[in-house]
Design a protein around this motif. Structure first.
Motif, mmCIF file in Angstrom:
data_model
loop_
_atom_site.group_PDB
_atom_site.id
_atom_site.type_symbol
_atom_site.label_atom_id
_atom_site.label_comp_id
_atom_site.label_asym_id
_atom_site.label_seq_id
_atom_site.Cartn_x
_atom_site.Cartn_y
_atom_site.Cartn_z
ATOM 1 N N THR A 141 14.587 -0.789 -16.553
ATOM 2 C CA THR A 141 15.608 -0.090 -15.783
ATOM 3 C C THR A 141 16.954 -0.173 -16.498
ATOM 4 O O THR A 141 17.320 -1.234 -17.007
ATOM 5 N N GLU A 152 3.736 -4.398 -11.847
ATOM 6 C CA GLU A 152 3.525 -2.993 -11.502
ATOM 7 C C GLU A 152 2.329 -2.429 -12.253
ATOM 8 O O GLU A 152 2.191 -2.635 -13.456
ATOM 9 N N LEU A 162 1.063 1.134 -13.102
ATOM 10 C CA LEU A 162 1.421 2.552 -13.087
ATOM 11 C C LEU A 162 0.200 3.418 -13.356
ATOM 12 O O LEU A 162 -0.712 3.001 -14.088
ATOM 13 N N LEU A 168 4.549 9.096 -18.972
ATOM 14 C CA LEU A 168 5.157 8.313 -17.887
ATOM 15 C C LEU A 168 5.927 7.112 -18.418
ATOM 16 O O LEU A 168 7.051 6.833 -17.973
ATOM 17 N N GLN A 169 5.341 6.387 -19.358
ATOM 18 C CA GLN A 169 5.976 5.150 -19.826
ATOM 19 C C GLN A 169 7.372 5.393 -20.388
ATOM 20 O O GLN A 169 8.293 4.607 -20.154
ATOM 21 N N TYR A 174 9.775 6.210 -17.333
ATOM 22 C CA TYR A 174 9.913 5.265 -16.229
ATOM 23 C C TYR A 174 11.175 4.424 -16.431
ATOM 24 O O TYR A 174 11.360 3.779 -17.456
ATOM 25 N N LEU A 194 12.202 8.827 -13.955
ATOM 26 C CA LEU A 194 11.202 8.561 -12.931
ATOM 27 C C LEU A 194 11.350 7.110 -12.476
ATOM 28 O O LEU A 194 11.386 6.194 -13.313
ATOM 29 N N PHE A 195 11.432 6.920 -11.173
ATOM 30 C CA PHE A 195 11.731 5.606 -10.613
ATOM 31 C C PHE A 195 10.768 5.295 -9.480
ATOM 32 O O PHE A 195 9.979 6.144 -9.067
ATOM 33 N N ASN A 196 10.867 4.068 -8.953
ATOM 34 C CA ASN A 196 9.991 3.726 -7.833
ATOM 35 C C ASN A 196 10.738 3.481 -6.530
ATOM 36 O O ASN A 196 10.132 3.515 -5.464
ATOM 37 N N ILE A 208 7.819 7.562 -8.516
ATOM 38 C CA ILE A 208 6.425 7.166 -8.677
ATOM 39 C C ILE A 208 6.181 5.967 -7.777
ATOM 40 O O ILE A 208 7.017 5.061 -7.699
ATOM 41 N N PRO A 250 4.063 2.918 -7.807
ATOM 42 C CA PRO A 250 3.081 2.094 -8.508
ATOM 43 C C PRO A 250 2.393 1.136 -7.540
ATOM 44 O O PRO A 250 2.885 0.885 -6.432
#
Length: 300
Positions: free
Chosen positions: A41, A112, A114, A120-121, A124, A128-130, A225, A227
């Motif tokens: 992050t 996590e 995923l 995606l990797q 992220y 793209l966040f959770n 996303i 996870p």
């Protein structure tokens, strides 16, 4: 020496526990292998006075504050084993060192899992966040995608609707929603796509398109996303603590586990928003419980 408390995990929960115990003049071994879950992050949000801070900077400031207290010692190493003994706990590190403590706080957090989707990797933590509480503001009013293969995607979509009305829900090949749920989301203009996702496309970690297995594409600027979150319950067998069906360590409101002298703080004991402020608060409570229990034992 025997420490009053060993804290395993140096995230916000473990660091706040160390701060409270250091200020209580307790001897603390803070053991951390420096692999936080939020290292991908770029900014953390929702923590008053530190909103938008980089996780690495948060840890730097926190360690500077915690290690001002001379009774707190930092062990930058991975723990390989923990054993409960009659008078406390023995902790073995990867370097072969033995740390002995009267109490232990587990603040090892979550890991996590995923979905395996191309692209995606790299996205992220960038587009793209959770957690919408952490990153929803930055994505406000943008065209977003919500990806989840869990039935909770329905409630997730309703919540994210507060930040953006331009939403597409993707269940990645799963049929998760009832007709009533689909009707309610579609009435709000939220499109639902059940086709599996082939890839996320965009330069420098910034989402531009979601590509599906039938070769259709949708344009999106970011999203969320969901996870799978699993506790890092590496020492469950050795310590014998109770856990819920989803692996969360069973504990009372102050973090006391079902094993005497063993406490838990942070995400591994809490089901809810995975935020710094929740984790730090639980670390403070666990530390207060440790200090209280040590005090009672010493006076007895």
């Amino acid at each position: 020496m025997m420490y009053d408390c060993a804290i395993i995990g140096g995230g916000p929960a473990g660091l706040n526990a160390a701060l409270v115990l250091g200020r209580a003049r307790r001897t603390v071994a803070l053991i951390d292998n420096n692999e936080p879950r939020n290292r991908v992050t770029h900014a953390s949000h929702g923590f008053l006075t530190r909103d938008g801070i980089e996780p690495a900077e948060f840890r730097r400031i926190a360690y500077g504050e915690v290690l001002r207290y001379p009774s707190v010692q930092h062990w930058p190493v991975e723990v390989t084993d923990i054993r409960s003994k009659e008078q406390g706990f023995e902790i073995l590190t990867m370097n072969g060192e033995l740390i002995v403590a009267r109490k232990v706080i587990l603040s090892v957090g979550l890991k996590e899992i995923l979905p395996e989707i191309t692209g995606l990797q790299s996205m992220y933590g960038r587009s793209l966040f959770n957690c919408p509480y952490c990153d929803g503001w930055e994505l406000r009013d943008k065209p977003l995608v919500i990806v989840s293969d869990d039935p909770g995607v329905y409630h997730m979509a309703k919540m994210i609707y507060n930040w953006s009305r331009d939403l597409i829900v993707c269940t990645n090949g799963q049929v998760l929603l009832t007709k009533e749920q689909k009707d309610q989301l579609e009435a709000k203009g939220i499109q639902i796509i059940e086709t599996p996702i082939e890839a996320f496309y965009g330069p420098n970690g910034l989402l531009e398109q979601v590509i599906f297995t039938d070769d259709t594409r949708i344009e999106r600027s970011g999203g969320f996303i969901r996870p799978k979150l699993l506790p890092n319950s590496l020492f469950a067998k050795q310590l014998g603590y109770e856990a819920s069906d989803n692996g969360m360590i069973t504990a009372d409101e102050m973090g006391r586990s079902t094993v005497s002298g063993l406490y838990v703080a942070g995400d591994a004991a809490y089901v809810g928003p995975s935020q710094l402020i929740f984790a730090a608060a639980s670390g403070s409570k666990a530390a207060a419980a440790v200090n209280m229990d040590l005090t009672e034992e010493d006076f007895a």
